[in-house]
Design an enzyme around this catalytic site. Structure first.
Site, mmCIF file in Angstrom:
data_model
loop_
_atom_site.group_PDB
_atom_site.id
_atom_site.type_symbol
_atom_site.label_atom_id
_atom_site.label_comp_id
_atom_site.label_asym_id
_atom_site.label_seq_id
_atom_site.Cartn_x
_atom_site.Cartn_y
_atom_site.Cartn_z
ATOM 1 N N ASN A 1 0.797 -1.218 0.000
ATOM 2 C CA ASN A 1 0.000 0.000 0.000
ATOM 3 C C ASN A 1 0.837 1.280 0.000
ATOM 4 O OD1 ASN A 1 -1.731 -2.021 2.182
ATOM 5 N ND2 ASN A 1 -2.617 -1.453 0.208
ATOM 6 N N ILE B 1 1.258 7.024 0.771
ATOM 7 C CA ILE B 1 0.626 5.882 1.426
ATOM 8 C C ILE B 1 -0.840 5.809 1.048
ATOM 9 C CG2 ILE B 1 0.118 4.836 3.672
ATOM 10 C CD1 ILE B 1 2.449 6.732 4.709
ATOM 11 N N CYS B 2 -1.278 4.612 0.719
ATOM 12 C CA CYS B 2 -2.688 4.413 0.415
ATOM 13 C C CYS B 2 -3.359 3.872 1.678
ATOM 14 C CB CYS B 2 -2.825 3.427 -0.743
ATOM 15 S SG CYS B 2 -4.499 3.288 -1.344
ATOM 16 N N LEU B 3 -3.949 4.769 2.424
ATOM 17 C CA LEU B 3 -4.564 4.374 3.699
ATOM 18 C C LEU B 3 -5.868 5.139 3.849
ATOM 19 C CD1 LEU B 3 -4.345 2.851 6.418
ATOM 20 C CD2 LEU B 3 -2.994 4.755 7.288
ATOM 21 N N SER C 1 -6.197 -2.705 -2.314
ATOM 22 C CA SER C 1 -5.882 -1.417 -2.925
ATOM 23 C C SER C 1 -4.368 -1.301 -3.065
ATOM 24 C CB SER C 1 -6.433 -0.266 -2.084
ATOM 25 O OG SER C 1 -5.958 -0.344 -0.757
#
Lengths: 189, 139
Positions: free
Chosen positions: A80, A87-89, A120
């Site tokens: 992620n 950052i994909c959060l 994701s």
């Protein structure tokens, strides 16, 4: 100049100092309270264990009604995390809440390390290896853990974090000292 | 010296009894006395049951107030105590009272209003703590 967001960030910083969460630390840079640097220690008993990962947090005057932009400065290998460190959060995007603070952000990212969300993917290779070849995944993670030590001291002094860096880095520093002592004593050899 | 110290309370004893009998009227007496007796620097002389002379020269009065429906101590958005000003206010008070949602979570008025208007929170306003639809609870 104090604004609501700056006041809130001062509050976040105070809380972080008075009640520091385990394995994370952060502080505003010397000349700008809207720009922070932080360190996340890889959680124990995970492939990220012993890693010292540096991050940058960029806040706006909209904080806490808008999340900061958070990026890894240290090289990261994680399903992620994009190549540029972003950052994909969900809590940093559509699930943001103004009740989150810096401590909450950092501990969330810390727990994301060992609990990636393969749905994701931001790094498709990492996502693929995580699901299909865990051994190779852990090997690649081990590489960036070791890199995090090498790069750790490089930008030292950039941030006001000196206090934190000193205490946190003692782990690394002490090891060096011990090795030196061992070498100096000589009698063991 | 020792004897004198022992004697003193004895001499005072009858006086003290008198004072006790007068107790119900003490408030009135004090009020009268307040006008009557002023200390050397304009302070108020307190009547005591001993030979001590007490003059009150200066007094600081402190008060404490709380919102009636506070619950938790700090606003989750600005992290300030409910009774202190939110991050946008200079002083706390009725301009920025506590607002409680139907989910029972409370915030400073300015804090929750700003969040509800924030683009991050569109299209539907949610409680920042429990993500239920935000609706103000009628008082």
């Amino acid at each position: 100049m104090t604004t609501p967001s700056r006041r809130r960030l001062m509050r976040d910083f105070k809380k972080l100092q008075e009640d520091p969460p385990a394995g994370v630390s952060g502080a505003p840079t010397e000349d700008n309270i809207l720009a922070w640097e932080a360190i996340i220690f890889g959680p124990q008993e995970t492939p990220f264990e012993d890693g010292t990962f540096k991050l940058s947090l960029e806040f706006t005057e909209e904080y806490p009604n808008k999340p900061p932009t958070v990026k890894f400065i240290s090289k990261m290998f994680h399903p992620n995390v994009y190549a540029d460190g972003s950052i994909c959060l969900d809590i940093l995007q559509n699930r943001w809440s103004p009740t989150y603070d810096v401590a909450a952000i950092l501990t969330s990212i810390q727990s994301l390390l060992d609990e990636p969300n393969p749905n994701s993917p931001a790094n498709s290779l990492a996502a693929q290896l995580y699901q299909e070849n865990r051994r190779e995944y852990e090997k690649r993670v081990q590489q960036i853990v070791e890199q995090s030590w090498l790069n750790f001291g490089e930008n030292e002094g950039d941030a006001v974090m000196k206090d934190d860096v000193d205490t946190d880095e003692i782990g690394g520093g002490q090891d060096d000292d011990r090795m030196d002592e061992g070498g100096a004593s000589g009698s063991n050899a | 010296m020792d004897q004198m110290q022992v004697d003193e309370p004895m001499n005072d004893a009858p006086q003290r009894n008198e004072d006790q009998q007068n107790e119900p009227d003490q408030g009135k007496n004090y009020a009268q006395q307040k006008d009557r007796e002023r200390g050397p620097n304009g302070g108020v002389v307190l009547e005591t049951n001993t030979r001590l002379n007490i003059t009150i020269k200066k007094m600081h009065v402190c008060g404490e107030w709380r919102w009636l429906r506070g619950g938790e101590d700090t606003c989750g958005i600005c992290r300030m105590e409910f009774e202190s000003a939110c991050n946008m206010c200079k002083f706390p008070g009725d301009d920025c009272p506590l607002v409680v949602g139907t989910c029972r979570h409370a915030f400073h008025r300015h804090c929750i209003e700003k969040w509800i208007a924030a683009p991050t929170n569109q299209p539907k306003a949610q409680c920042p703590l429990c993500r239920q639809d935000w609706q103000i609870q009628e008082q």
